[in-house]
Design a protein around this motif. Structure first.
Motif, mmCIF file in Angstrom:
data_model
loop_
_atom_site.group_PDB
_atom_site.id
_atom_site.type_symbol
_atom_site.label_atom_id
_atom_site.label_comp_id
_atom_site.label_asym_id
_atom_site.label_seq_id
_atom_site.Cartn_x
_atom_site.Cartn_y
_atom_site.Cartn_z
ATOM 1 N N LEU A 293 34.114 141.800 7.094
ATOM 2 C CA LEU A 293 35.604 142.298 6.663
ATOM 3 C C LEU A 293 35.890 140.539 5.996
ATOM 4 O O LEU A 293 35.969 140.703 4.629
ATOM 5 N N GLN B 217 33.656 141.183 2.149
ATOM 6 C CA GLN B 217 34.402 142.304 1.111
ATOM 7 C C GLN B 217 35.826 141.943 0.649
ATOM 8 O O GLN B 217 35.957 141.679 0.047
ATOM 9 N N LYS B 218 36.698 141.190 1.728
ATOM 10 C CA LYS B 218 37.597 139.943 1.126
ATOM 11 C C LYS B 218 37.233 138.819 0.630
ATOM 12 O O LYS B 218 37.874 138.839 -0.753
ATOM 13 N N GLU C 124 38.138 138.786 -3.936
ATOM 14 C CA GLU C 124 38.536 137.721 -4.748
ATOM 15 C C GLU C 124 37.842 137.468 -5.471
ATOM 16 O O GLU C 124 38.057 136.844 -6.827
#
Length: 187
Positions: A154, A157-158, A162
């Motif tokens: 996660l 992915q973030k 970004e």
């Protein structure tokens, strides 16, 4: 022989009395010695008495000896049977004592086996608890590792999201400096 003569005299006396009764009429005895065969009867009785006494005495003596022998044999068998009964009773008592000893030993063995089984069961329970705890710890470690992996995924992915949106220059420089510092290098 004197007995024979006595019998003859009595027979003559009785015969005389009966003859008198017969003369009066009716029933009577013949007192003529030759006609009545009294002499023959007396000879036969005398011969039987003289010779028969020996034969009868011998037969009775043999019978008595046989009876005495049978009684002695029966007494001997009774004594032997009593002796065998006593021995059998002693053997029975010994067998009963042995049976009691075996029974006591079996009870002791059963108690020892029961204790050993209970002790082994306690050891098995402890081992199963330890194995269960180890399995639980392994599952917990897997779950934590899975959660870490998920958090990392996660986070990546973030970060990717970004990064695609763009990072400001200052943020990018701070990120690079921090990464170098973590790798052991320093600026």
């Amino acid at each position: 022989m004197g007995t024979f003569l006595l019998l003859m005299a009595q027979a003559s006396a009785v015969g005389g009395e009966l003859a008198e009764g017969a003369a009066e009429g009716g029933f009577g005895f013949n007192t003529n010695v030759l006609e009545t065969n009294l002499i023959n009867l007396a000879i036969i009785i005398t011969v039987l008495f003289v010779f028969g006494r020996k034969v009868l005495g011998t037969t009775l003596k043999t019978r008595r000896e046989n009876i005495e022998s049978a009684i002695k044999n029966a007494e001997q068998r009774a004594a032997d049977a009593a002796k065998q009964l006593k021995e059998a009773q002693q053997k029975l008592e010994q067998a009963q004592a042995e049976a009691e000893r075996i029974k006591a030993a079996a009870q002791e063995n059963a108690q020892a086996a029961s204790k050993a089984i209970l002790d082994q069961a306690a050891v098995d329970i402890e081992r199963l608890k330890a194995a269960g705890a180890a399995d639980l710890n392994a599952d917990l470690d897997k779950a934590i590792a899975g959660l870490r992996q998920r958090v990392v995924t996660l986070a990546l992915q973030k970060v990717e999201a970004e990064l695609q949106g763009g990072i400001s220059g200052d943020a990018q420089k701070t990120l690079i400096d921090r990464s170098i510092a973590q790798l052991g290098g320093g600026v």
